[in-house]
Design an enzyme around this catalytic site. Structure first.
Site, mmCIF file in Angstrom:
data_model
loop_
_atom_site.group_PDB
_atom_site.id
_atom_site.type_symbol
_atom_site.label_atom_id
_atom_site.label_comp_id
_atom_site.label_asym_id
_atom_site.label_seq_id
_atom_site.Cartn_x
_atom_site.Cartn_y
_atom_site.Cartn_z
ATOM 1 N N TYR A 140 11.953 8.302 0.898
ATOM 2 C CA TYR A 140 11.761 7.272 -0.127
ATOM 3 C C TYR A 140 12.404 7.586 -1.474
ATOM 4 C CZ TYR A 140 8.317 5.674 3.272
ATOM 5 O OH TYR A 140 7.714 5.231 4.410
ATOM 6 N N ARG A 179 14.064 4.005 11.819
ATOM 7 C CA ARG A 179 12.822 4.781 11.843
ATOM 8 C C ARG A 179 11.994 4.457 13.085
ATOM 9 N NH1 ARG A 179 9.882 4.517 6.339
ATOM 10 N NH2 ARG A 179 8.871 6.316 7.309
ATOM 11 N N ALA A 218 3.462 -0.923 4.609
ATOM 12 C CA ALA A 218 2.974 -0.939 6.003
ATOM 13 C C ALA A 218 2.479 -2.320 6.432
ATOM 14 C CB ALA A 218 1.875 0.093 6.166
ATOM 15 N N ARG A 260 5.590 12.517 -2.430
ATOM 16 C CA ARG A 260 5.804 13.069 -1.078
ATOM 17 C C ARG A 260 6.961 12.337 -0.428
ATOM 18 N NH1 ARG A 260 1.194 11.381 1.891
ATOM 19 N NH2 ARG A 260 2.427 12.024 3.666
ATOM 20 N N ASN A 284 7.919 -5.809 -1.431
ATOM 21 C CA ASN A 284 7.942 -4.691 -0.487
ATOM 22 C C ASN A 284 6.518 -4.577 0.035
ATOM 23 O OD1 ASN A 284 7.953 -2.376 0.980
ATOM 24 N ND2 ASN A 284 9.041 -1.139 -0.534
ATOM 25 N N PRO A 336 0.791 -1.224 0.000
ATOM 26 C CA PRO A 336 0.000 0.000 0.000
ATOM 27 C C PRO A 336 0.826 1.279 0.000
ATOM 28 C CG PRO A 336 -0.121 -1.110 2.129
ATOM 29 C CD PRO A 336 0.530 -2.065 1.176
ATOM 30 N N ASN A 337 0.326 2.227 -0.760
ATOM 31 C CA ASN A 337 0.865 3.591 -0.871
ATOM 32 C C ASN A 337 2.135 3.696 -1.705
ATOM 33 O OD1 ASN A 337 -1.097 5.077 0.727
ATOM 34 N ND2 ASN A 337 -0.315 3.898 2.447
ATOM 35 N N GLU A 391 12.490 -9.910 0.832
ATOM 36 C CA GLU A 391 11.760 -8.731 1.316
ATOM 37 C C GLU A 391 12.619 -7.488 1.096
ATOM 38 O OE1 GLU A 391 10.833 -9.012 5.483
ATOM 39 O OE2 GLU A 391 9.974 -6.995 5.568
ATOM 40 N N HIS A 447 12.789 -3.128 1.452
ATOM 41 C CA HIS A 447 12.261 -1.828 1.892
ATOM 42 C C HIS A 447 13.163 -0.743 1.344
ATOM 43 C CE1 HIS A 447 9.381 -3.600 4.615
ATOM 44 N NE2 HIS A 447 10.320 -4.472 4.941
HETATM 45 O O1 CA2 Z 1 10.777 1.683 3.268
HETATM 46 C C1 CA2 Z 1 9.881 1.049 2.705
HETATM 47 O O2 CA2 Z 1 9.972 0.605 1.565
HETATM 48 C C2 CA2 Z 1 8.551 0.823 3.437
HETATM 49 O O3 CA2 Z 1 8.098 -0.487 3.136
HETATM 50 C C3 CA2 Z 1 7.588 1.866 2.888
HETATM 51 C C4 CA2 Z 1 6.235 1.908 3.603
HETATM 52 C C5 CA2 Z 1 6.407 1.942 5.115
HETATM 53 O O4 CA2 Z 1 5.142 1.827 5.741
HETATM 54 C C6 CA2 Z 1 7.326 0.843 5.626
HETATM 55 O O5 CA2 Z 1 7.479 0.983 7.008
HETATM 56 C C7 CA2 Z 1 8.686 0.929 4.955
HETATM 57 C C8 CA2 Z 1 5.413 3.127 3.166
HETATM 58 C C9 CA2 Z 1 5.297 3.371 1.694
HETATM 59 C C10 CA2 Z 1 4.526 4.650 1.469
HETATM 60 O O6 CA2 Z 1 5.260 5.450 0.573
HETATM 61 C C11 CA2 Z 1 4.795 6.692 0.266
HETATM 62 C C12 CA2 Z 1 5.586 7.444 -0.556
HETATM 63 C C13 CA2 Z 1 5.196 8.708 -0.931
HETATM 64 C C14 CA2 Z 1 4.001 9.229 -0.493
HETATM 65 C C15 CA2 Z 1 3.195 8.479 0.335
HETATM 66 C C16 CA2 Z 1 3.595 7.205 0.709
#
Ligand code: CA2
Length: 144
Positions: free
Chosen positions: A23, A107, A77, A18, A74, A10-11, A98, A100
């Protein structure tokens, strides 16, 4: 030719819009393009999938058996919450890597634990887009 299923949770479809400090500034389409280029070099076939829905991710993992040789995931969340994705991966009977983008250990504390890691052959975090490419390279060596 080995077939690799690359799953994004997700996301991750919002990448590049953002939080570039966490990221990076590349989009998921950029990551997919880099994975496709790496797959050609490694003589792999990849399918790239993203969903914001836990059950859809469980379903593609279930369907991977017999069609794919390995999974790169990946779970975003869902890494930190989903026993359902863990159970599907434990039953898929193939190597799982896996990935990330961020270093989840640097974090928030709730990101330090991943259910999915219990089903993973290996975990790569903190290297941004490069992590996906490292995962494909790790699988290429694994299958040699
Ligand atoms: O670091 C990663 O790849 C994560 O899997 C990314 C997830 C986070 O919940 C994990 O803890 C670590 C979140 C991805 C959301 O990414 C966004 C990027 C831009 C705008 C909104 C969300």
């Amino acid at each position: 030719m080995r077939r690799i299923l690359v799953i994004n949770g997700p996301n991750l479809n919002m990448l590049g819009t953002r939080q570039p400090e966490i990221y990076g500034s590349e989009t998921l389409a950029d990551i997919e393009a880099a994975c496709r280029e790496k797959a050609v070099a490694l003589q792999m076939e990849i399918e790239f999938f993203q969903s914001n829905i836990e059950g859809e991710i469980v379903t593609v993992i279930q369907r991977a058996r017999g069609t794919f040789d390995a999974i790169v995931i990946n779970p975003a969340a869902y890494s930190h919450t989903s026993v359902a994705i863990l159970d599907a991966l434990l039953a898929c009977d193939m190597p799982v890597v896996e990935v990330h983008l961020s270093n989840i250990h640097k974090r928030d504390e709730f990101r330090h634990f991943s259910y999915v890691s219990k089903a993973a052959s290996g975990v790569i975090c903190g290297f941004g887009k490069q992590g996906y490419l490292l995962a494909l390279e790790a699988l290429a060596s694994f299958f040699k």
